[in-house]
Design an enzyme around this catalytic site. Structure first.
Site, PDB file in Angstrom:
ATOM      1  N   LYS A  23      -2.479   9.368  -4.199  1.00  0.00           N
ATOM      2  CA  LYS A  23      -1.865   8.116  -3.743  1.00  0.00           C
ATOM      3  C   LYS A  23      -2.868   6.969  -3.697  1.00  0.00           C
ATOM      4  O   LYS A  23      -2.547   5.844  -4.053  1.00  0.00           O
ATOM      5  CB  LYS A  23      -1.284   8.271  -2.323  1.00  0.00           C
ATOM      6  CG  LYS A  23      -0.054   9.105  -2.212  1.00  0.00           C
ATOM      7  CD  LYS A  23       0.595   9.000  -0.834  1.00  0.00           C
ATOM      8  CE  LYS A  23      -0.341   9.350   0.302  1.00  0.00           C
ATOM      9  NZ  LYS A  23       0.316   9.425   1.605  1.00  0.00           N
ATOM     10  N   LYS A  24      -4.101   7.264  -3.226  1.00  0.00           N
ATOM     11  CA  LYS A  24      -5.049   6.187  -2.910  1.00  0.00           C
ATOM     12  C   LYS A  24      -6.300   6.175  -3.773  1.00  0.00           C
ATOM     13  O   LYS A  24      -7.132   5.278  -3.636  1.00  0.00           O
ATOM     14  CB  LYS A  24      -5.446   6.283  -1.434  1.00  0.00           C
ATOM     15  CG  LYS A  24      -4.254   6.144  -0.493  1.00  0.00           C
ATOM     16  CD  LYS A  24      -4.672   6.235   0.959  1.00  0.00           C
ATOM     17  CE  LYS A  24      -3.459   6.102   1.868  1.00  0.00           C
ATOM     18  NZ  LYS A  24      -3.826   6.152   3.277  1.00  0.00           N
TER      19      LYS A  24
END
Length: 131
Positions: free
Chosen positions: A44-45
């Site tokens: 996600k990051k």
């Protein structure tokens, strides 16, 4: 019994995390928290959490208003997690507003306001800038 579920990374634990979890617990009788796995957080990051998933789960599990904790392995399994936990309400921070409305067919979705002026990302950036 009304069952609540929420999800998050909960890295670099801070008062904003406590606030949203405490408010989520007030919507029902049982609060289940899905803690993002290290791999999911990376996907996600683009970075791994500061604290490993086992430590983050232990922190969340220690809160008196949390009844159950599990590791969330994939965003695609959100509906399966909700069904498995028999959740009546999914609660997420309002930074996700509208992004989980598709689960309204199986449970109510509520987006709660985040605690102003605090975020894990900001804390990490501040710490990195101190040398």
């Amino acid at each position: 019994m009304k069952r609540i579920i929420t999800f998050g990374t909960f890295d670099v634990f801070h008062v904003g995390h406590i606030n949203i979890l405490e408010r989520a617990a007030q919507y029902g009788d049982h609060l289940t928290v899905g803690v993002s796995s290290d791999a999911l957080n990376f996907s996600k990051k683009g970075r791994y959490p500061i604290y490993p998933e086992s430590d983050r789960c232990k922190i969340i599990r220690s809160l008196k208003f949390v009844n159950e904790v599990f590791v969330e392995e994939s965003l695609e399994f959100k509906k399966k997690y909700i069904e498995k936990c028999n959740a009546d309400i999914l609660i997420m921070g309002d930074d996700w507003a509208g992004r989980f409305d598709w689960v309204n067919e199986i449970c109510q979705v509520i987006y709660l306001p985040r605690t102003p002026s605090i975020s894990t990302t900001e804390i990490i950036e501040v710490v990195k800038s101190i040398k």
